[in-house]
Design a protein around this motif. Sequence first.
Motif, PDB file in Angstrom:
ATOM      1  N   MET A  70       0.795  -1.224   0.000  1.00  0.00           N
ATOM      2  CA  MET A  70       0.000   0.000   0.000  1.00  0.00           C
ATOM      3  C   MET A  70       0.831   1.280   0.000  1.00  0.00           C
ATOM      4  SD  MET A  70      -2.801  -1.603  -0.165  1.00  0.00           S
ATOM      5  CE  MET A  70      -4.045  -0.354   0.022  1.00  0.00           C
ATOM      6  N   ALA A  71       1.863   1.352   0.807  1.00  0.00           N
ATOM      7  CA  ALA A  71       2.662   2.582   0.900  1.00  0.00           C
ATOM      8  C   ALA A  71       3.443   2.855  -0.382  1.00  0.00           C
ATOM      9  CB  ALA A  71       3.613   2.510   2.092  1.00  0.00           C
ATOM     10  N   GLU A  72       3.807   1.805  -1.110  1.00  0.00           N
ATOM     11  CA  GLU A  72       4.588   1.979  -2.326  1.00  0.00           C
ATOM     12  C   GLU A  72       3.766   2.541  -3.479  1.00  0.00           C
ATOM     13  OE1 GLU A  72       6.678  -1.598  -3.322  1.00  0.00           O
ATOM     14  OE2 GLU A  72       7.720  -1.644  -1.380  1.00  0.00           O
ATOM     15  N   VAL A  73       2.460   2.451  -3.389  1.00  0.00           N
ATOM     16  CA  VAL A  73       1.598   2.941  -4.458  1.00  0.00           C
ATOM     17  C   VAL A  73       1.654   4.468  -4.528  1.00  0.00           C
ATOM     18  CG1 VAL A  73      -0.784   3.049  -5.296  1.00  0.00           C
ATOM     19  CG2 VAL A  73       0.143   0.905  -4.394  1.00  0.00           C
ATOM     20  N   GLY A  74       1.892   5.090  -3.388  1.00  0.00           N
ATOM     21  CA  GLY A  74       2.063   6.535  -3.372  1.00  0.00           C
ATOM     22  C   GLY A  74       0.773   7.307  -3.198  1.00  0.00           C
ATOM     23  N   GLU A  75       0.659   8.393  -3.916  1.00  0.00           N
ATOM     24  CA  GLU A  75      -0.436   9.345  -3.755  1.00  0.00           C
ATOM     25  C   GLU A  75      -1.817   8.712  -3.973  1.00  0.00           C
ATOM     26  OE1 GLU A  75      -1.882  13.043  -2.643  1.00  0.00           O
ATOM     27  OE2 GLU A  75       0.120  12.201  -2.479  1.00  0.00           O
ATOM     28  N   ALA A  76      -1.887   7.674  -4.761  1.00  0.00           N
ATOM     29  CA  ALA A  76      -3.184   7.042  -5.023  1.00  0.00           C
ATOM     30  C   ALA A  76      -3.844   6.552  -3.735  1.00  0.00           C
ATOM     31  CB  ALA A  76      -3.025   5.884  -6.006  1.00  0.00           C
ATOM     32  N   TYR A  77      -3.047   6.139  -2.761  1.00  0.00           N
ATOM     33  CA  TYR A  77      -3.608   5.650  -1.503  1.00  0.00           C
ATOM     34  C   TYR A  77      -3.444   6.662  -0.372  1.00  0.00           C
ATOM     35  CZ  TYR A  77      -4.283   1.146  -3.720  1.00  0.00           C
ATOM     36  OH  TYR A  77      -4.693   0.137  -4.545  1.00  0.00           O
ATOM     37  N   ARG A  78      -3.344   7.900  -0.733  1.00  0.00           N
ATOM     38  CA  ARG A  78      -3.326   8.960   0.289  1.00  0.00           C
ATOM     39  C   ARG A  78      -4.594   8.862   1.129  1.00  0.00           C
ATOM     40  NH1 ARG A  78      -3.515  15.215  -1.337  1.00  0.00           N
ATOM     41  NH2 ARG A  78      -3.877  16.075   0.722  1.00  0.00           N
ATOM     42  N   TRP A  79      -5.712   8.645   0.462  1.00  0.00           N
ATOM     43  CA  TRP A  79      -6.986   8.342   1.095  1.00  0.00           C
ATOM     44  C   TRP A  79      -7.596   7.196   0.313  1.00  0.00           C
ATOM     45  CZ3 TRP A  79      -7.732  13.905  -0.385  1.00  0.00           C
ATOM     46  CH2 TRP A  79      -7.273  14.754   0.609  1.00  0.00           C
ATOM     47  N   GLY A  80      -8.389   6.400   0.975  1.00  0.00           N
ATOM     48  CA  GLY A  80      -9.038   5.316   0.260  1.00  0.00           C
ATOM     49  C   GLY A  80     -10.101   4.647   1.107  1.00  0.00           C
ATOM     50  N   PRO A 127      -4.360   8.389  -9.687  1.00  0.00           N
ATOM     51  CA  PRO A 127      -2.978   8.818  -9.854  1.00  0.00           C
ATOM     52  C   PRO A 127      -2.782   9.670 -11.100  1.00  0.00           C
ATOM     53  CG  PRO A 127      -3.184   6.476 -10.298  1.00  0.00           C
ATOM     54  CD  PRO A 127      -4.516   6.955  -9.833  1.00  0.00           C
ATOM     55  N   THR A 128      -3.589   9.413 -12.126  1.00  0.00           N
ATOM     56  CA  THR A 128      -3.536  10.186 -13.369  1.00  0.00           C
ATOM     57  C   THR A 128      -4.964  10.486 -13.801  1.00  0.00           C
ATOM     58  OG1 THR A 128      -1.561   8.925 -13.988  1.00  0.00           O
ATOM     59  CG2 THR A 128      -2.611  10.218 -15.717  1.00  0.00           C
ATOM     60  N   PRO A 129      -5.375  11.749 -13.748  1.00  0.00           N
ATOM     61  CA  PRO A 129      -6.753  12.089 -14.123  1.00  0.00           C
ATOM     62  C   PRO A 129      -7.108  11.546 -15.508  1.00  0.00           C
ATOM     63  CG  PRO A 129      -5.668  13.989 -13.158  1.00  0.00           C
ATOM     64  CD  PRO A 129      -4.609  12.916 -13.341  1.00  0.00           C
ATOM     65  N   GLY A 130      -8.304  10.939 -15.567  1.00  0.00           N
ATOM     66  CA  GLY A 130      -8.789  10.436 -16.838  1.00  0.00           C
ATOM     67  C   GLY A 130      -8.323   9.040 -17.211  1.00  0.00           C
ATOM     68  N   ARG A 131      -7.461   8.433 -16.399  1.00  0.00           N
ATOM     69  CA  ARG A 131      -6.983   7.083 -16.697  1.00  0.00           C
ATOM     70  C   ARG A 131      -7.671   6.083 -15.789  1.00  0.00           C
ATOM     71  NH1 ARG A 131      -0.980   6.287 -17.897  1.00  0.00           N
ATOM     72  NH2 ARG A 131      -1.952   4.456 -18.793  1.00  0.00           N
ATOM     73  N   GLY A 132      -7.884   4.891 -16.304  1.00  0.00           N
ATOM     74  CA  GLY A 132      -8.553   3.842 -15.558  1.00  0.00           C
ATOM     75  C   GLY A 132      -7.635   3.156 -14.558  1.00  0.00           C
ATOM     76  N   THR A 133      -8.201   2.202 -13.840  1.00  0.00           N
ATOM     77  CA  THR A 133      -7.457   1.411 -12.871  1.00  0.00           C
ATOM     78  C   THR A 133      -7.628  -0.067 -13.235  1.00  0.00           C
ATOM     79  OG1 THR A 133      -9.264   1.036 -11.328  1.00  0.00           O
ATOM     80  CG2 THR A 133      -8.024   3.093 -11.075  1.00  0.00           C
ATOM     81  N   ALA A 134      -6.951  -0.914 -12.499  1.00  0.00           N
ATOM     82  CA  ALA A 134      -7.051  -2.356 -12.732  1.00  0.00           C
ATOM     83  C   ALA A 134      -8.073  -2.976 -11.786  1.00  0.00           C
ATOM     84  CB  ALA A 134      -5.684  -3.000 -12.554  1.00  0.00           C
ATOM     85  N   GLY A 135      -9.262  -2.402 -11.721  1.00  0.00           N
ATOM     86  CA  GLY A 135     -10.324  -2.991 -10.919  1.00  0.00           C
ATOM     87  C   GLY A 135     -10.867  -2.109  -9.812  1.00  0.00           C
ATOM     88  N   CYS A 136     -10.156  -1.068  -9.454  1.00  0.00           N
ATOM     89  CA  CYS A 136     -10.623  -0.156  -8.412  1.00  0.00           C
ATOM     90  C   CYS A 136     -11.454   0.963  -9.032  1.00  0.00           C
ATOM     91  CB  CYS A 136      -9.433   0.454  -7.675  1.00  0.00           C
ATOM     92  SG  CYS A 136      -8.482  -0.749  -6.721  1.00  0.00           S
ATOM     93  N   THR A 137     -11.947   1.844  -8.180  1.00  0.00           N
ATOM     94  CA  THR A 137     -12.618   3.062  -8.636  1.00  0.00           C
ATOM     95  C   THR A 137     -11.790   4.231  -8.145  1.00  0.00           C
ATOM     96  OG1 THR A 137     -14.804   2.040  -8.575  1.00  0.00           O
ATOM     97  CG2 THR A 137     -14.721   4.437  -8.473  1.00  0.00           C
TER      98      THR A 137
END
Length: 110
Positions: free
Chosen positions: A43-53, A77-87
């Motif tokens: 989780m910590a290595e993902v960075g800003e994406a998991y600042r909140w979740g 992490p990048t506006p307008g880009r999808g994820t691998a299963g998350c929202t």
Amino acid sequence: LKLPYREVTSTLECVDDPTSVHYNQLVDRSTVATVDWKSSEKMAEVGEAYRWGVVVDYNTAPATPGNGSCIFLHVSPTPGRGTAGCTAMAAASLDEVLRWLDPARRPVLV
């Protein structure tokens, strides 16, 4: 917030290895006697994406290996880009969702 809160640490992982007894669970690696997984999301290595979740309560009672794991609402992490299963969404939008969510009202992700 009305949700339970857990801080992301350097040892917090979400196990996505379907052969692990910890499949689809958030686990503090430092507290596990035997690490039986080969794959996890650190989780910590993902960075800003998991600042909140928010952990999405999917495939949890009990988890069926291979039916999906480690699904979150998180910062995009990048506006307008999808994820691998998350929202994922903008931090400001996620902040609104976090303040709105109330487990007592049994929210459903559609």
